[in-house]
Design an enzyme around this catalytic site. Structure first.
Site, short mmCIF file in Angstrom:
data_model
loop_
_atom_site.label_atom_id
_atom_site.label_comp_id
_atom_site.label_asym_id
_atom_site.label_seq_id
_atom_site.Cartn_x
_atom_site.Cartn_y
_atom_site.Cartn_z
CD GLN A 1 -3.18 -4.36 6.85
OE1 GLN A 1 -3.21 -3.25 5.94
NE2 GLN A 1 -3.81 -5.73 6.57
CG ASP B 1 -9.82 0.26 4.65
OD1 ASP B 1 -9.35 -0.31 3.59
OD2 ASP B 1 -9.07 -0.22 5.69
CE LYS C 1 -3.85 -2.12 2.45
NZ LYS C 1 -4.42 -2.63 3.67
#
Length: 299
Positions: free
Chosen positions: A97, A120, A53
């Site tokens: 995460q 997200d 990422k």
């Protein structure tokens, strides 16, 4: 034989648009898209995801920040990190995460992220917007959003008259995928482990999305001739006699490809789309923060 829906090609198109929009935003407003990734502990798979990422964010011209916290970090300490990022105007996307260590309530942490920085798409505000069709202002979870772009590449944007079956009911993929398909006018069924006659239901689908996390569960004779098959699964099989491990999806690819009209491979299908859509959500967030409306929906 099915045509292959190449996620690498579509993802590259999305990333090219993201780079162009980031360059324009920086040139016209001075705002550099900023993304912060928070990782707690040393899970090897999480380390790989975070690194990929960060690399893609830098490729897109973003300011990418990583907060690597020890496994013993308390829930309150993690909340404080997220709240500090919420208040930082240079950060437009916040990623925590997953999975988090067992002593931390993941749900609480996700809901602490400011909805306008929740790239997200997991915050209840964004979930609710997606569920009620407010796609212009929602952040959609990246894997289903990327899957939807692959479906649009194969079938176009209006899915009126088509039957879609989503196998898997997770909050991260299955449910948002169903909402996206409904928004595109498909007739949608969500199937799961307790669905009666799952093979028969799958055979009714013009669009079949597999997101169950079970290697090659969807067999070739479960696929309607000519159907579009989107395989979200990524499963690592044990090493063979030559010591080589193999990645497979939730669909038995070789069998399904003989029936399907189009199909995503694993790897190289949905996977590349997830990070591409994460970058897209971040540049959209930065544009909104700068008072500019931006949609990458035509990617």
């Amino acid at each position: 034989m099915a045509s292959v829906i190449d996620g690498k090609v579509v993802a590259a198109d999305v990333v090219a648009k993201v780079k162009a929009e980031a360059d324009k935003l920086i040139a016209e407003t001075g705002v550099v898209p900023g993304i912060a990734v928070v990782i707690v502990g040393h899970d090897p798979a999480s380390q790989v995801y975070v690194a990929s990422k960060g690399k893609k964010a830098k490729e897109c011209g973003f300011n990418s920040i990583e907060h690597a916290l020890p496994a013993e970090t308390s829930e309150e300490e993690l909340v404080a990190v997220v709240e500090k990022l919420n208040a930082d105007p240079a950060i437009h996307g916040i990623l925590v995460q997953l999975p988090l260590p067992g002593h931390i309530d993941s749900g609480r942490i996700i809901q602490t992220i400011a909805p306008e920085k929740d790239v997200d798409g997991f915050h209840f505000i964004n979930v609710g917007k997606l569920g009620t069709g407010e796609l212009d202002t929602a952040f959609v979870p990246c894997t289903p959003a990327g899957s939807m772009l692959l479906i649009e590449r194969a079938l176009g944007r209006d899915l009126s008259g088509l039957s879609a079956v989503v196998v898997g009911r997770s909050n991260i993929v299955g449910k948002p995928m169903a909402n996206l398909l409904l928004n595109a006018n498909a007739t949608v069924t969500i199937a799961h482990s307790r669905t009666k006659d799952l093979p028969g239901l799958c055979r009714s689908a013009d669009i079949l999305v597999a997101a169950v996390g079970r290697p090659e569960m969807i067999k070739g004779d479960w696929v309607k001739p000519g159907a579009t098959v989107i395989d979200v699964g990524i499963n690592r099989l044990p090493a063979d006699a030559n010591g080589k491990a193999r990645l497979v999806g939730d669909v038995a690819y070789d069998e399904a490809a003989t029936n399907a009209g189009s199909i995503t491979p694993v790897p190289g299908g949905v996977g590349p789309m997830t990070i591409a859509l994460l970058m897209a959500n971040t540049v959209i967030s930065a544009s909104r923060a700068a008072g500019r409306a931006l949609s990458l929906g035509d990617s």
